[in-house]
Design a protein around this motif. Structure first.
Motif, PDB file in Angstrom:
ATOM      1  N   LEU A   1       0.829  -1.205   0.000  1.00 56.59           N
ATOM      2  CA  LEU A   1       0.000   0.000   0.000  1.00 56.59           C
ATOM      3  C   LEU A   1       0.864   1.255   0.000  1.00 56.59           C
ATOM      4  O   LEU A   1       0.479   2.282  -0.559  1.00 56.59           O
ATOM      5  N   LEU A   2       2.049   1.166   0.639  1.00 52.62           N
ATOM      6  CA  LEU A   2       2.973   2.305   0.589  1.00 52.62           C
ATOM      7  C   LEU A   2       3.305   2.636  -0.859  1.00 52.62           C
ATOM      8  O   LEU A   2       3.311   3.801  -1.263  1.00 52.62           O
ATOM      9  N   LEU A   3       3.554   1.601  -1.623  1.00 54.24           N
ATOM     10  CA  LEU A   3       3.869   1.785  -3.030  1.00 54.24           C
ATOM     11  C   LEU A   3       2.704   2.462  -3.761  1.00 54.24           C
ATOM     12  O   LEU A   3       2.871   3.432  -4.504  1.00 54.24           O
ATOM     13  N   LEU A   4       1.509   1.954  -3.501  1.00 50.91           N
ATOM     14  CA  LEU A   4       0.333   2.469  -4.206  1.00 50.91           C
ATOM     15  C   LEU A   4      -0.020   3.892  -3.767  1.00 50.91           C
ATOM     16  O   LEU A   4      -0.302   4.763  -4.586  1.00 50.91           O
ATOM     17  N   LEU A   5       0.006   4.116  -2.454  1.00 49.33           N
ATOM     18  CA  LEU A   5      -0.542   5.362  -1.919  1.00 49.33           C
ATOM     19  C   LEU A   5       0.482   6.486  -1.804  1.00 49.33           C
ATOM     20  O   LEU A   5       0.111   7.655  -1.830  1.00 49.33           O
ATOM     21  N   THR A   6       1.764   6.141  -1.640  1.00 52.90           N
ATOM     22  CA  THR A   6       2.740   7.223  -1.472  1.00 52.90           C
ATOM     23  C   THR A   6       3.693   7.332  -2.654  1.00 52.90           C
ATOM     24  O   THR A   6       4.523   8.226  -2.679  1.00 52.90           O
ATOM     25  N   VAL A   7       3.629   6.423  -3.612  1.00 54.33           N
ATOM     26  CA  VAL A   7       4.450   6.575  -4.817  1.00 54.33           C
ATOM     27  C   VAL A   7       3.546   6.773  -6.034  1.00 54.33           C
ATOM     28  O   VAL A   7       3.590   7.808  -6.690  1.00 54.33           O
TER      29      VAL A   7
ATOM     30  N   SER B   1       8.500  23.129   9.142  1.00 54.54           N
ATOM     31  CA  SER B   1       9.846  23.120   9.721  1.00 54.54           C
ATOM     32  C   SER B   1      10.206  21.826  10.439  1.00 54.54           C
ATOM     33  O   SER B   1      11.346  21.640  10.831  1.00 54.54           O
ATOM     34  N   GLU B   2       9.258  20.919  10.634  1.00 54.34           N
ATOM     35  CA  GLU B   2       9.590  19.734  11.427  1.00 54.34           C
ATOM     36  C   GLU B   2       9.375  18.410  10.704  1.00 54.34           C
ATOM     37  O   GLU B   2       9.545  17.350  11.295  1.00 54.34           O
ATOM     38  N   LEU B   3       8.961  18.465   9.452  1.00 55.47           N
ATOM     39  CA  LEU B   3       8.729  17.226   8.712  1.00 55.47           C
ATOM     40  C   LEU B   3       9.410  17.284   7.351  1.00 55.47           C
ATOM     41  O   LEU B   3       9.260  18.262   6.616  1.00 55.47           O
ATOM     42  N   SER B   4      10.172  16.228   7.019  1.00 49.49           N
ATOM     43  CA  SER B   4      10.709  16.127   5.660  1.00 49.49           C
ATOM     44  C   SER B   4       9.574  15.731   4.725  1.00 49.49           C
ATOM     45  O   SER B   4       8.495  15.342   5.182  1.00 49.49           O
ATOM     46  N   TYR B   5       9.811  15.806   3.419  1.00 49.07           N
ATOM     47  CA  TYR B   5       8.752  15.398   2.485  1.00 49.07           C
ATOM     48  C   TYR B   5       8.453  13.911   2.647  1.00 49.07           C
ATOM     49  O   TYR B   5       7.316  13.472   2.467  1.00 49.07           O
ATOM     50  N   LEU B   6       9.482  13.126   3.007  1.00 51.81           N
ATOM     51  CA  LEU B   6       9.229  11.700   3.246  1.00 51.81           C
ATOM     52  C   LEU B   6       8.287  11.527   4.440  1.00 51.81           C
ATOM     53  O   LEU B   6       7.348  10.736   4.411  1.00 51.81           O
ATOM     54  N   GLY B   7       8.571  12.315   5.503  1.00 50.31           N
ATOM     55  CA  GLY B   7       7.698  12.282   6.678  1.00 50.31           C
ATOM     56  C   GLY B   7       6.273  12.654   6.304  1.00 50.31           C
ATOM     57  O   GLY B   7       5.309  12.015   6.736  1.00 50.31           O
ATOM     58  N   GLN B   8       6.130  13.700   5.452  1.00 52.14           N
ATOM     59  CA  GLN B   8       4.799  14.113   5.010  1.00 52.14           C
ATOM     60  C   GLN B   8       4.127  12.977   4.237  1.00 52.14           C
ATOM     61  O   GLN B   8       2.935  12.702   4.420  1.00 52.14           O
ATOM     62  N   LEU B   9       4.902  12.294   3.380  1.00 56.00           N
ATOM     63  CA  LEU B   9       4.317  11.210   2.585  1.00 56.00           C
ATOM     64  C   LEU B   9       3.877  10.065   3.489  1.00 56.00           C
ATOM     65  O   LEU B   9       2.827   9.455   3.275  1.00 56.00           O
ATOM     66  N   TRP B  10       4.675   9.776   4.514  1.00 56.54           N
ATOM     67  CA  TRP B  10       4.291   8.715   5.445  1.00 56.54           C
ATOM     68  C   TRP B  10       2.987   9.081   6.153  1.00 56.54           C
ATOM     69  O   TRP B  10       2.095   8.262   6.312  1.00 56.54           O
ATOM     70  N   LEU B  11       2.884  10.334   6.561  1.00 59.05           N
ATOM     71  CA  LEU B  11       1.654  10.753   7.227  1.00 59.05           C
ATOM     72  C   LEU B  11       0.477  10.681   6.258  1.00 59.05           C
ATOM     73  O   LEU B  11      -0.642  10.345   6.646  1.00 59.05           O
ATOM     74  N   MET B  12       0.744  10.959   4.988  1.00 60.63           N
ATOM     75  CA  MET B  12      -0.323  10.848   4.004  1.00 60.63           C
ATOM     76  C   MET B  12      -0.774   9.393   3.870  1.00 60.63           C
ATOM     77  O   MET B  12      -1.964   9.106   3.764  1.00 60.63           O
ATOM     78  N   PHE B  13       0.207   8.485   3.935  1.00 54.15           N
ATOM     79  CA  PHE B  13      -0.130   7.060   3.933  1.00 54.15           C
ATOM     80  C   PHE B  13      -1.071   6.749   5.098  1.00 54.15           C
ATOM     81  O   PHE B  13      -2.109   6.093   4.936  1.00 54.15           O
TER      82      PHE B  13
END
Lengths: 190, 561
Positions: free
Chosen positions: A17-23, B125-137
């Motif tokens: 799901l990481l692949l689908l939702l965040t990529v 200021s406290e989240l990288s874009y990767l962190g933002q993407l994880w939170l979006m997940f």
């Protein structure tokens, strides 16, 4: 039924799901954004010197420009935020009074009752690009004097900059301060 | 002013009009019927099943559902902690954001896993874009968790008697692939064309018209903001949330985001009706929810349009209403409407600062979250409402001397005990949290942004928002401290998972009971009379439990103005 039977499928499912939702999903949106204004980097507007974001409000403090609203973050667009002052906060009430007083000092021809409330209150984002129509008109006398322009010219300029509600139905009337000031510079290069 | 009201009515009407067909579609998805997206989603889902070894045809009982749900949620919490605490060295960090402190990371991860999004950090200021993407997940999967949970309830009342209630993973995956993802894509597309950025470049340097040098935060915001509303998460990309002119650039984008957050909570009610083939019951639920919403939203809009009397007294033109913390492009009425929509639903995104709103608007926002069942969050809204139905069935059963039954199932002591505990848990967590915070000023006094009654409201709001899994705040509260991070993390965990487990347990227990056909002695639950009964139960439970503290906070402030 045990937790450990679920752990492995849960981890694998998370990975897929990481692949689908965040990529896949963000890339799809990003691809669409390439067809949007300024390729999804935020709409911009330019004068003869620079390029600016239309939607990010700027601080205007000089007398010859239309001023923006007060801002809790000083229009520092690296961050954002409001004052979060409660309506009954005594300090806050004093602050608003101070803003009214200094507005009247800088615009001595203006009556107090003409100042619209948006010009003395801070926005939620601290980056509000707009002011109310009255917020612009109440500054016309000051700008006319400093720039040596006819008041009528400025009224016309402001009226031309009013952003009407979409289809005449949705939302309030407003003025983008940056656009107004760029237009102002264009008619009176100083 | 009039164009503001017209805009609001049109937006709300459009949301309902879209929610009806969506509800039908959702019911079909969970029922395994053919739908439009089969050719795209079918292969993706089969690939997922094959790779993960999940057997979609394996039926689960309610306990197995809960176990699967809790396990995968635990995995996300652990993984999330790892990512946020090491983000400095991970990819997609163009702004060189440092690692998160442990208590902030804990609060952030839990709050996103439970669909709350309190956001004690500042996104820029406290989240990288990767962190933002994880939170979006997490915004996707937490919403899908809530939806998969409510499907158990759907299934429990579809068959006359059932022990197994479908497969958790199937409901969960379908919620992602067939509902959340396509809707988010549509919303994100609408937003980028309105001017919301979607770029992976870092902050831009800019010279203003007056010649100052500034930096402007940007980022892959559009994708994030779409699911933030579709999944009723509410966590913003930028600190100012949907008040930020990139996050919500126009009145039109505001309408899109408004509809996006209302959509699934409204549709879920209709989906329930379609799924168990009891449309009248769904209408009753929808009517009660809408009545409650209206009673909260109209006064709030009125208060905001009237403006702050303390400012009016200074003699300026106050006709725009209470503009502190509000954006000119939305105006006071629209912001007042949004503030209640976002709190009755558990979104918690804000397009104006709630801390600066009028005292009674603040009270209505609090009440919306204290009740937490007028529409409510994706999936869990219906679960919360179900608890009130059970209470109402029991009380009215006692009043008229009929056996308490709901949809042909007898409600007995065990179910009642669970319902009571869940109904009391919410006020317990909110009031205990606030009482502790008030009793321990060494941890909290310095974090308040406003003195007096409003200061108490700030603390009350924080715990209410955490317990309702809402995520909005009286943001003046300096909540990024150990006390707030840890205490709200605890409230978040308890108030998410117990109110999911409780109603599912009741539904599971009821499902396995013998079906009693309707007779003359049956209390009809799909009537207006019963709707009023449910409404009365909600009002009594919420008002009695919370009235004292509301008197000390917003009501006292109102009278002091």
């Amino acid at each position: 039924m045990q937790m450990k039977n679920h752990i492995l499928p849960a981890i694998k499912l998370t990975a897929l799901l990481l692949l689908l939702l965040t990529v896949v999903y963000p890339l799809a949106v990003w691809t669409v954004a390439q067809f949007a204004p300024n390729k999804g980097k935020g709409a911009t507007i330019a004068d003869n010197k620079n390029e600016y974001y239309v939607n990010i409000g700027q601080s205007f403090t000089a007398d010859q420009y239309f001023h923006s609203r007060p801002s809790a973050v000083g229009y520092n667009a690296a961050v954002s935020g409001g004052s979060n002052k409660g309506p009954s906060n005594k300090e806050y009430i004093k602050e608003v009074q101070t803003r009214i007083d200094s507005f009247l000092i800088r615009n001595p021809m203006v009556q107090k009752a003409e100042i619209p409330v948006d010009m003395v209150t801070a926005s939620g984002s601290g980056l509000d690009p707009h002011i109310s129509v009255q917020g612009a008109k109440v500054q016309i006398k000051r700008i006319a004097e400093i720039r040596g322009l006819e008041e009528a010219t400025l009224y016309k300029l402001v009226d031309g900059q009013v952003e009407k509600p979409r289809w005449g139905l949705l939302g309030p009337e407003k003025i983008n301060v940056l656009k107004l000031n760029i237009a102002l510079d264009a008619i009176s290069l100083r | 002013m009039n164009t503001e009201i017209i805009g609001i009515v049109l937006v709300f009407g459009l949301a309902i009009a879209l929610a009806l067909p969506l509800g039908k579609y959702i019911a079909k998805v969970y029922d395994g019927e053919k739908t439009l997206l089969d050719p795209i989603c079918g292969p993706i889902e089969r690939l997922i099943y094959r790779t993960t070894g999940i057997k979609p045809e394996a039926e689960m009982n309610w306990k197995q559902h809960i176990l699967a749900l809790l396990t995968i949620n635990t995995v996300w919490i652990v993984l999330g902690m790892l990512i946020l605490m090491t983000q400095e060295r991970l990819p997609l960090n163009p702004n060189s954001i440092p690692n998160m402190r442990i208590d902030v990371a804990l609060n952030t991860v839990i709050s996103f896993v439970v669909n709350c999004n309190l956001q004690h950090y500042a996104g820029e200021s406290e989240l990288s874009y990767l962190g933002q993407l994880w939170l979006m997940f997490l915004q996707f999967v937490s919403a899908a968790t809530g939806m998969a949970a409510v499907v158990i309830l759907f299934k429990a009342f579809k068959e006359k008697t059932a022990d197994t209630l479908g497969n958790f993973y199937v409901h969960f995956i379908k919620s992602c692939t067939r509902i959340l993802l396509p809707l988010s894509f549509i919303v994100a597309t609408l937003l980028v064309f309105e001017g919301t950025p979607m770029t992976f470049e870092g902050k831009t340097n800019m010279t203003t018209l007056q010649g100052e040098q500034i930096q402007v935060s940007t980022g892959p915001a559009a994708a994030f903001i779409a699911i933030k509303h579709i999944g009723t998460n509410g966590g913003g990309f930028f600190g100012a949330n949907s008040a930020h002119p990139f996050e919500n650039p126009t009145y039109w984008s505001n309408s899109v985001e408004m509809i996006a957050q209302l959509l699934i909570p409204l549709a879920m009610v209709f989906a329930f009706g379609y799924f168990i083939k009891r449309k009248k019951l769904a209408c009753m639920i929808f009517a009660v929810m809408t009545l409650g919403f209206t009673l909260l939203v109209v006064p709030s809009m009125y208060m905001e349009m009237q403006g702050n009397p303390a400012i009016a007294a200074m003699g300026i033109d106050n006709s725009l209403g209470a503009m502190e913390g509000k954006e000119v492009r939305f105006g006071a009425a629209t912001s007042g409407f949004w503030s209640i929509a976002t709190t009755v639903i558990s979104t918690g995104s804000v397009n104006a600062m709630h801390d600066s709103m009028m005292p009674l608007s603040g009270m209505n926002q609090l009440l919306a979250m204290m009740i937490n069942a007028f529409y409510g969050g994706v999936g869990v809204g219906v679960l919360n409402f179900f608890i009130f139905i059970i209470l109402a069935v029991f009380i009215s059963g006692l009043m008229v001397g009929r056996t308490p039954e709901f949809l042909g199932k007898k409600i007995e002591a065990q179910e009642m005990k669970i319902a009571m505990l869940i109904a009391l848990l919410h006020p317990f967590l909110i009031l205990t949290g606030t009482a502790l915070a008030a009793a321990l000023p060494q941890h909290t006094a310095d974090t308040l942004n406003n003195p007096g009654f409003h200061g108490l409201s700030e603390m009350l709001y924080e715990y209410t928002s955490a317990a309702a899994n809402n995520g909005s705040g009286f943001e003046g509260l300096a909540d990024n401290t150990r006390w707030w991070n840890i205490s709200t993390a605890l409230v978040l965990l308890l108030s998410r998972f117990l109110p999911i487990i409780g109603p599912i347990a009741i539904a599971g227990l009821l499902a396995s009971k013998r079906f009693v056909p309707d007779s003359n002695g049956t209390l009809k639950t799909d009537t207006a009379t019963f709707g009023l009964m449910v409404f009365a139960v909600i009002v009594i439970v919420a008002a009695l439990a919370f009235f004292p503290v509301l008197t000390l906070g917003p009501i006292a402030e109102y009278f002091s103005l």
